[in-house]
Design a protein around this motif. Sequence first.
Motif, PDB file in Angstrom:
ATOM      1  N   PHE A 161      -8.300 -13.399  28.421  1.00  0.00           N
ATOM      2  CA  PHE A 161      -9.172 -14.574  28.394  1.00  0.00           C
ATOM      3  C   PHE A 161      -8.621 -15.617  27.430  1.00  0.00           C
ATOM      4  N   PRO A 162      -8.568 -16.875  27.853  1.00  0.00           N
ATOM      5  CA  PRO A 162      -8.225 -17.955  26.916  1.00  0.00           C
ATOM      6  C   PRO A 162      -9.282 -18.057  25.822  1.00  0.00           C
ATOM      7  N   GLU A 163      -8.972 -18.773  24.781  1.00  0.00           N
ATOM      8  CA  GLU A 163      -9.855 -18.828  23.614  1.00  0.00           C
ATOM      9  C   GLU A 163     -11.248 -19.349  23.967  1.00  0.00           C
ATOM     10  N   ALA A 164     -11.315 -20.410  24.789  1.00  0.00           N
ATOM     11  CA  ALA A 164     -12.626 -20.968  25.138  1.00  0.00           C
ATOM     12  C   ALA A 164     -13.461 -19.963  25.916  1.00  0.00           C
ATOM     13  N   GLU A 165     -12.829 -19.218  26.807  1.00  0.00           N
ATOM     14  CA  GLU A 165     -13.549 -18.213  27.585  1.00  0.00           C
ATOM     15  C   GLU A 165     -13.961 -17.038  26.711  1.00  0.00           C
ATOM     16  N   ARG A 166     -13.093 -16.659  25.755  1.00  0.00           N
ATOM     17  CA  ARG A 166     -13.427 -15.534  24.872  1.00  0.00           C
ATOM     18  C   ARG A 166     -14.719 -15.809  24.104  1.00  0.00           C
ATOM     19  N   SER A 167     -14.882 -17.028  23.662  1.00  0.00           N
ATOM     20  CA  SER A 167     -16.080 -17.385  22.912  1.00  0.00           C
ATOM     21  C   SER A 167     -17.333 -17.217  23.762  1.00  0.00           C
ATOM     22  N   LEU A 168     -17.269 -17.634  25.031  1.00  0.00           N
ATOM     23  CA  LEU A 168     -18.422 -17.524  25.919  1.00  0.00           C
ATOM     24  C   LEU A 168     -18.715 -16.070  26.280  1.00  0.00           C
ATOM     25  N   VAL A 169     -17.650 -15.295  26.528  1.00  0.00           N
ATOM     26  CA  VAL A 169     -17.842 -13.890  26.860  1.00  0.00           C
ATOM     27  C   VAL A 169     -18.521 -13.151  25.702  1.00  0.00           C
ATOM     28  N   LEU A 170     -18.054 -13.371  24.490  1.00  0.00           N
ATOM     29  CA  LEU A 170     -18.644 -12.729  23.325  1.00  0.00           C
ATOM     30  C   LEU A 170     -20.097 -13.135  23.142  1.00  0.00           C
ATOM     31  N   GLU A 171     -20.371 -14.429  23.328  1.00  0.00           N
ATOM     32  CA  GLU A 171     -21.751 -14.881  23.159  1.00  0.00           C
ATOM     33  C   GLU A 171     -22.663 -14.229  24.208  1.00  0.00           C
ATOM     34  N   HIS A 172     -22.163 -14.099  25.429  1.00  0.00           N
ATOM     35  CA  HIS A 172     -22.951 -13.479  26.490  1.00  0.00           C
ATOM     36  C   HIS A 172     -23.326 -12.034  26.116  1.00  0.00           C
ATOM     37  N   GLU A 173     -22.365 -11.243  25.716  1.00  0.00           N
ATOM     38  CA  GLU A 173     -22.652  -9.844  25.406  1.00  0.00           C
ATOM     39  C   GLU A 173     -23.509  -9.700  24.152  1.00  0.00           C
ATOM     40  N   ARG A 174     -23.277 -10.580  23.179  1.00  0.00           N
ATOM     41  CA  ARG A 174     -24.098 -10.501  21.964  1.00  0.00           C
ATOM     42  C   ARG A 174     -25.544 -10.914  22.242  1.00  0.00           C
ATOM     43  N   ARG A 175     -25.730 -11.801  23.192  1.00  0.00           N
ATOM     44  CA  ARG A 175     -27.103 -12.151  23.578  1.00  0.00           C
ATOM     45  C   ARG A 175     -27.790 -10.970  24.255  1.00  0.00           C
ATOM     46  N   HIS A 176     -27.048 -10.209  25.040  1.00  0.00           N
ATOM     47  CA  HIS A 176     -27.627  -8.995  25.617  1.00  0.00           C
ATOM     48  C   HIS A 176     -28.161  -8.088  24.520  1.00  0.00           C
ATOM     49  N   VAL A 177     -27.361  -7.935  23.453  1.00  0.00           N
ATOM     50  CA  VAL A 177     -27.782  -7.068  22.347  1.00  0.00           C
ATOM     51  C   VAL A 177     -28.998  -7.650  21.643  1.00  0.00           C
ATOM     52  N   ALA A 178     -28.950  -8.958  21.351  1.00  0.00           N
ATOM     53  CA  ALA A 178     -30.040  -9.591  20.620  1.00  0.00           C
ATOM     54  C   ALA A 178     -31.336  -9.602  21.420  1.00  0.00           C
ATOM     55  N   ARG A 179     -31.251  -9.728  22.744  1.00  0.00           N
ATOM     56  CA  ARG A 179     -32.453  -9.775  23.589  1.00  0.00           C
ATOM     57  C   ARG A 179     -33.045  -8.396  23.866  1.00  0.00           C
ATOM     58  N   GLY A 180     -32.361  -7.336  23.453  1.00  0.00           N
ATOM     59  CA  GLY A 180     -32.861  -5.990  23.707  1.00  0.00           C
ATOM     60  C   GLY A 180     -32.701  -5.553  25.146  1.00  0.00           C
ATOM     61  N   ASP A 181     -31.698  -6.092  25.846  1.00  0.00           N
ATOM     62  CA  ASP A 181     -31.525  -5.765  27.263  1.00  0.00           C
ATOM     63  C   ASP A 181     -31.175  -4.296  27.492  1.00  0.00           C
ATOM     64  N   LEU A 182     -30.495  -3.674  26.524  1.00  0.00           N
ATOM     65  CA  LEU A 182     -30.171  -2.259  26.716  1.00  0.00           C
ATOM     66  C   LEU A 182     -31.415  -1.383  26.579  1.00  0.00           C
ATOM     67  N   HIS A 183     -32.371  -1.809  25.765  1.00  0.00           N
ATOM     68  CA  HIS A 183     -33.649  -1.077  25.701  1.00  0.00           C
ATOM     69  C   HIS A 183     -34.337  -1.136  27.062  1.00  0.00           C
ATOM     70  N   ALA A 184     -34.294  -2.323  27.685  1.00  0.00           N
ATOM     71  CA  ALA A 184     -34.902  -2.469  29.003  1.00  0.00           C
ATOM     72  C   ALA A 184     -34.189  -1.597  30.025  1.00  0.00           C
ATOM     73  N   GLN A 185     -32.880  -1.451  29.912  1.00  0.00           N
ATOM     74  CA  GLN A 185     -32.136  -0.596  30.843  1.00  0.00           C
ATOM     75  C   GLN A 185     -32.503   0.868  30.673  1.00  0.00           C
ATOM     76  N   VAL A 186     -32.667   1.293  29.434  1.00  0.00           N
ATOM     77  CA  VAL A 186     -33.068   2.685  29.181  1.00  0.00           C
ATOM     78  C   VAL A 186     -34.451   2.947  29.775  1.00  0.00           C
ATOM     79  N   LEU A 187     -35.362   1.997  29.617  1.00  0.00           N
ATOM     80  CA  LEU A 187     -36.694   2.150  30.196  1.00  0.00           C
ATOM     81  C   LEU A 187     -36.612   2.213  31.717  1.00  0.00           C
ATOM     82  N   ALA A 188     -35.775   1.360  32.301  1.00  0.00           N
ATOM     83  CA  ALA A 188     -35.615   1.381  33.756  1.00  0.00           C
ATOM     84  C   ALA A 188     -35.062   2.717  34.235  1.00  0.00           C
TER      85      ALA A 188
END
Length: 503
Positions: A161-188
């Motif tokens: 990934f180029p630098e600009a894309e790396r920043s967006l990819v990291l932000e996307h995954e970190r938002r998953h963590v911050a939003r508690g999406d993995l907790h929702a997956q475990v519940l599902a």
Amino acid sequence: MASADVLALLLRLTVAATLAIAIVLVLRRPLRHAFGANAAYAIWSLVPASMLAAAFSRVVAQSEAPTTSVLHMPAAMTAISADGQAAAFDPASPLVGAWVAGLALWASLRMLAQWRWRRRIGVLRHVGDGTAYAAADGSLPAAVGWPHAIVVLPADFDVRFPEAERSLVLEHERRHVARGDLHAQVLAEALRALLWFHPLVHWAAIRFRHDQELACDAAVMASRPGDSAIYARALAGASGLRLPPVATAWGFSHPLKERIAMLQLPPRSTARRRVGLAMVALLMILASGFVWASLAREASVPSEGLVRQTWTLSIDGGEALGPFLLVDKPGVSVEIRFEEAGASWSLRSSATPLPDGRFDVQTTITRDAEVVAQPRLVIDAKGGAIQIGDETAAGFRGLRADVRVEAGEGTAVAAQVPDYPEGLATAGIEGRVLLRVTVDAEGRAADVRVETSSGNAALDDSARSQALGWRFPLERKDGQAVSRQVLVPVDFRARGEGVDTDA
């Protein structure tokens, strides 16, 4: 919890899940286009909320009449009971066993799949800030781990990934963590295991993950609206490998096309997004309330506020009789009659609730219609005890009783006294009906037959029909509950005494 209760719970959960998923599948796309991806993702909360409402749905008390009495048949009754039959077959038990086996198998397979995926990505090299590099590539980048998630990057992340894309990819995954999406997956996943037999639940789980990714994309774009083109290129260049059971992998292939298309749409305003979330919250409350009220369950125990009395009697120095277990519903008397020492005995008890929460328990013991004792005790919820010695009434000195009284719900058997057919009492028509009751292994009256008729069909029918709703204490043989037959005489007396169930 009995097998039948487990099946009843599963049925309520299945109905609630089906209703909630149907609502979600109808509304998720309109909500997404009207209010944004977060509203479509939030609507999935309707499923666990409805199932929770179904699990603790409204309890409906068993139908009660003013002539209801609650009693256990005394041990002396077994003398006229038929031999215990073989343990009754519970048709619900194999179904519950199959459900438990399916749950265990499904959960094991999902955990195995997660373990294999985690093994495939190899050793992790942590670099701080909740981020690590994997030795191998397995649908990476991804947010992994529960309950504490980290962002795992592929070893070639800086090259792929180029630098600009790396920043967006990291932000996307970190938002998953911050939003508690993995907790929702475990519940599902837990709900999928619970209802593993329901194909709609598994089909809906894929759409849930789809909406989760779109919601996360929307959150990133809301903070960086000018980077949609870069974001789309990063998605298009992702690996698209198969998603593990619990992880949020970048480039999840199933929603990739729609994810890129959604980036082209203008972002929703903050006010519109809030309106959408408020509508979802209102719908969740209304739907959960509907499920709670409509999937009502019957109380598994008699109404609260009962008083239990365990009597053991000794007459003229003879062997102890009983134990007799009487359970009084406040305001309604209960009576047991028996023959002993050539006399007819009656033990009638009533409990009156007092304003301070205690109970005034009054009991009358008669021999050949003559009162020989009238013990009385005021008890609280913790219970109390009555001892009857030689100081009985009418000069009778041959009765001793040890009684334990308890207040509370108890585990009593419910037996509703048969109604006196209209007109027969005033006409002076009386009779005794001897019922042969087949009691199953759960204490229910499975079959009731008239052993000896009263000579009046109306009295017979009244006694038999009411007895079908009776509950009896469990009888065990070699540690297992067994079915049996008992004989229960029912007297219809027209002289103002009403109807009595003899024991």
